[in-house]
Motif scaffolding. Structure first.
Motif, PDB file in Angstrom:
ATOM      1  N   GLY A 189      10.954 -29.470  -0.290  1.00  0.00           N
ATOM      2  CA  GLY A 189      10.251 -29.913  -1.488  1.00  0.00           C
ATOM      3  C   GLY A 189       9.399 -28.795  -2.060  1.00  0.00           C
ATOM      4  N   ASP A 190       8.660 -29.130  -3.110  1.00  0.00           N
ATOM      5  CA  ASP A 190       7.861 -28.123  -3.788  1.00  0.00           C
ATOM      6  C   ASP A 190       6.770 -27.541  -2.902  1.00  0.00           C
ATOM      7  N   SER A 191       6.225 -28.346  -1.984  1.00  0.00           N
ATOM      8  CA  SER A 191       5.125 -27.858  -1.159  1.00  0.00           C
ATOM      9  C   SER A 191       5.567 -26.668  -0.313  1.00  0.00           C
ATOM     10  N   PHE A 192       6.741 -26.745   0.266  1.00  0.00           N
ATOM     11  CA  PHE A 192       7.236 -25.645   1.090  1.00  0.00           C
ATOM     12  C   PHE A 192       7.573 -24.432   0.222  1.00  0.00           C
ATOM     13  N   ARG A 193       8.215 -24.675  -0.921  1.00  0.00           N
ATOM     14  CA  ARG A 193       8.557 -23.555  -1.805  1.00  0.00           C
ATOM     15  C   ARG A 193       7.306 -22.862  -2.323  1.00  0.00           C
ATOM     16  N   ASP A 194       6.289 -23.652  -2.711  1.00  0.00           N
ATOM     17  CA  ASP A 194       5.049 -23.050  -3.221  1.00  0.00           C
ATOM     18  C   ASP A 194       4.335 -22.238  -2.153  1.00  0.00           C
ATOM     19  N   LEU A 195       4.298 -22.778  -0.943  1.00  0.00           N
ATOM     20  CA  LEU A 195       3.562 -22.126   0.130  1.00  0.00           C
ATOM     21  C   LEU A 195       4.243 -20.849   0.608  1.00  0.00           C
ATOM     22  N   THR A 196       5.549 -20.764   0.476  1.00  0.00           N
ATOM     23  CA  THR A 196       6.294 -19.626   1.032  1.00  0.00           C
ATOM     24  C   THR A 196       6.857 -18.695  -0.028  1.00  0.00           C
ATOM     25  N   ARG A 197       6.486 -18.885  -1.289  1.00  0.00           N
ATOM     26  CA  ARG A 197       7.017 -18.015  -2.340  1.00  0.00           C
ATOM     27  C   ARG A 197       6.772 -16.547  -2.036  1.00  0.00           C
ATOM     28  N   ILE A 198       5.581 -16.218  -1.541  1.00  0.00           N
ATOM     29  CA  ILE A 198       5.244 -14.813  -1.297  1.00  0.00           C
ATOM     30  C   ILE A 198       5.801 -14.291   0.015  1.00  0.00           C
ATOM     31  N   ALA A 199       6.571 -15.117   0.742  1.00  0.00           N
ATOM     32  CA  ALA A 199       7.229 -14.621   1.951  1.00  0.00           C
ATOM     33  C   ALA A 199       8.407 -13.711   1.608  1.00  0.00           C
ATOM     34  N   LYS A 200       8.849 -13.740   0.354  1.00  0.00           N
ATOM     35  CA  LYS A 200       9.842 -12.762  -0.119  1.00  0.00           C
ATOM     36  C   LYS A 200       9.056 -11.485  -0.420  1.00  0.00           C
ATOM     37  N   ILE A 201       9.052 -10.561   0.533  1.00  0.00           N
ATOM     38  CA  ILE A 201       8.028  -9.519   0.554  1.00  0.00           C
ATOM     39  C   ILE A 201       8.650  -8.132   0.667  1.00  0.00           C
ATOM     40  N   ASN A 202       8.031  -7.166   0.021  1.00  0.00           N
ATOM     41  CA  ASN A 202       8.438  -5.766   0.117  1.00  0.00           C
ATOM     42  C   ASN A 202       7.919  -5.213   1.442  1.00  0.00           C
ATOM     43  N   GLU A 203       8.819  -5.042   2.385  1.00  0.00           N
ATOM     44  CA  GLU A 203       8.393  -4.699   3.751  1.00  0.00           C
ATOM     45  C   GLU A 203       7.736  -3.327   3.853  1.00  0.00           C
ATOM     46  N   THR A 204       8.136  -2.388   3.011  1.00  0.00           N
ATOM     47  CA  THR A 204       7.561  -1.046   3.068  1.00  0.00           C
ATOM     48  C   THR A 204       6.137  -1.036   2.517  1.00  0.00           C
ATOM     49  N   MET A 205       5.962  -1.616   1.335  1.00  0.00           N
ATOM     50  CA  MET A 205       4.648  -1.602   0.705  1.00  0.00           C
ATOM     51  C   MET A 205       3.631  -2.404   1.505  1.00  0.00           C
ATOM     52  N   TRP A 206       4.007  -3.628   1.924  1.00  0.00           N
ATOM     53  CA  TRP A 206       3.032  -4.480   2.587  1.00  0.00           C
ATOM     54  C   TRP A 206       2.697  -3.991   3.992  1.00  0.00           C
ATOM     55  N   SER A 207       3.629  -3.361   4.667  1.00  0.00           N
ATOM     56  CA  SER A 207       3.296  -2.757   5.963  1.00  0.00           C
ATOM     57  C   SER A 207       2.217  -1.694   5.783  1.00  0.00           C
ATOM     58  N   GLU A 208       2.359  -0.898   4.748  1.00  0.00           N
ATOM     59  CA  GLU A 208       1.372   0.150   4.482  1.00  0.00           C
ATOM     60  C   GLU A 208       0.014  -0.447   4.122  1.00  0.00           C
ATOM     61  N   LEU A 209       0.008  -1.465   3.270  1.00  0.00           N
ATOM     62  CA  LEU A 209      -1.253  -2.079   2.867  1.00  0.00           C
ATOM     63  C   LEU A 209      -1.958  -2.749   4.046  1.00  0.00           C
ATOM     64  N   PHE A 210      -1.183  -3.433   4.888  1.00  0.00           N
ATOM     65  CA  PHE A 210      -1.778  -4.092   6.054  1.00  0.00           C
ATOM     66  C   PHE A 210      -2.414  -3.070   6.991  1.00  0.00           C
ATOM     67  N   LEU A 211      -1.743  -1.958   7.233  1.00  0.00           N
ATOM     68  CA  LEU A 211      -2.280  -0.947   8.141  1.00  0.00           C
ATOM     69  C   LEU A 211      -3.517  -0.272   7.565  1.00  0.00           C
ATOM     70  N   LEU A 212      -3.532  -0.060   6.255  1.00  0.00           N
ATOM     71  CA  LEU A 212      -4.713   0.537   5.623  1.00  0.00           C
ATOM     72  C   LEU A 212      -5.925  -0.381   5.719  1.00  0.00           C
ATOM     73  N   ASN A 213      -5.679  -1.681   5.749  1.00  0.00           N
ATOM     74  CA  ASN A 213      -6.771  -2.659   5.799  1.00  0.00           C
ATOM     75  C   ASN A 213      -6.790  -3.397   7.143  1.00  0.00           C
ATOM     76  N   LYS A 214      -6.343  -2.737   8.177  1.00  0.00           N
ATOM     77  CA  LYS A 214      -6.107  -3.359   9.479  1.00  0.00           C
ATOM     78  C   LYS A 214      -7.321  -4.098  10.035  1.00  0.00           C
ATOM     79  N   LYS A 215      -8.480  -3.464  10.060  1.00  0.00           N
ATOM     80  CA  LYS A 215      -9.659  -4.069  10.685  1.00  0.00           C
ATOM     81  C   LYS A 215     -10.044  -5.368   9.989  1.00  0.00           C
ATOM     82  N   ILE A 216     -10.079  -5.331   8.669  1.00  0.00           N
ATOM     83  CA  ILE A 216     -10.459  -6.531   7.916  1.00  0.00           C
ATOM     84  C   ILE A 216      -9.401  -7.617   8.068  1.00  0.00           C
ATOM     85  N   LEU A 217      -8.134  -7.257   7.993  1.00  0.00           N
ATOM     86  CA  LEU A 217      -7.071  -8.254   8.087  1.00  0.00           C
ATOM     87  C   LEU A 217      -7.029  -8.894   9.468  1.00  0.00           C
TER      88      LEU A 217
END
Length: 284
Positions: free
Chosen positions: A212-240
């Motif tokens: 249903g819509d609840s699952f689609r809405d909640l997981t829309r951003i799971a379609k993710i750019n693995e290269t960019m987000w890996s870099e962003l997560f590591l740059l902000n590691k302590k806070i994340l």
């Protein structure tokens, strides 16, 4: 300040860079594009996003009043370090990076004194990537964060605000680098972690026909750019990591509440979440 004759150079013509180019061209400004592939330049020219394009990093820099970097943070840092001698004096540089600590301050640590870098974050990304998905509509209900440091002038901050107004961002705010990264750790990065984790909890492809819509809405951003987000997560590691721990604690509390069949506490959590969520509803 941005004038009618201001020339913009956009380095990186992907989703955000292409959308910036489109918006600035629609507003009547001269826009020059720098990309890695000729196909990208050809697309931008064919769709009237830029006045001219090049694969040569330094070809347009002596014409630029403002250079906008729509690159991954580590690529942008290296790019500026390598090509900064080609900027003409007085050039203003800005970015679209999702993390600022160890990015904006690093650029400012080596940048020429007669060139200024003002950090900014257009919170207008999509789960798609590439110039073919560029559009300006995504700016109109999005936030734009200006992230100055003590090395920035008032004029640069105002120019960044003016740029956001030209692109018709919905809301413009100013934060310090630390404030920005703390905010983004919760509002953006943690939410991506949750969406990714939910999709990886089970191999749930057999449920596609039933979702249903609840699952689609909640997981829309799971379609993710693995290269960019890996870099962003590591740059902000302590806070994340801190935000993940806080979420895990809250999830464990909800689990215990359910296990004990504590209906009153469950209802309290529902009421609290409802009231807090209302504050995030977009004003019509």
């Amino acid at each position: 300040m941005i004038r009618n004759d201001t020339t913009f150079v956009i380095v990186g013509l992907g989703l955000l860079g292409g959308s910036y180019a489109m918006g600035l061209k629609e507003a009547g400004y001269r826009v020059l594009g720098v990309a890695r592939r000729q196909e990208t330049i050809d697309h931008a020219l064919a769709h009237h996003m830029i006045d001219a394009g090049t694969l040569d990093p330094e070809e347009f820099l002596d014409q630029a009043d403002i250079v906008i970097f729509a690159l991954y943070p580590h690529i942008m840092i290296d790019w500026i370090h390598e090509h900064q001698n080609a900027f003409r004096p007085g050039t203003l540089l800005t970015d679209v990076s999702g993390v600022k600590v160890n990015v904006a301050d690093k650029v400012q640590s080596f940048l020429r004194d007669d060139v200024e870098f003002i950090a900014a974050h257009p919170m207008a990304g999509r789960e798609t990537s590439g110039i073919e998905y560029a559009n300006t509509e995504m700016f109109h209900d999005a936030n734009y964060i200006i992230v100055p440091t003590e090395k920035n002038t008032k004029e640069a901050v105002e120019t960044s605000r003016q740029l956001a107004e030209i692109l018709q961002f919905h809301h413009i705010a100013t934060l310090t680098m630390q404030e920005h990264d703390e905010m983004i750790g919760f509002l953006s990065q943690l939410t991506h972690v949750i969406a990714v984790s939910l999709m990886n909890t089970h191999d749930n492809s057999h449920l596609v026909e039933y979702t249903g819509d609840s699952f689609r809405d909640l997981t829309r951003i799971a379609k993710i750019n693995e290269t960019m987000w890996s870099e962003l997560f590591l740059l902000n590691k302590k806070i994340l990591l801190s935000e993940i721990d806080a979420f895990a604690k809250e999830l464990e509390h909800f689990r215990d509440t359910l296990a004990k069949e504590d209906v009153d506490e469950m209802k309290r959590l529902f009421i609290q979440s409802t009231e807090r969520r209302k504050k995030f509803d977009k004003l019509k």
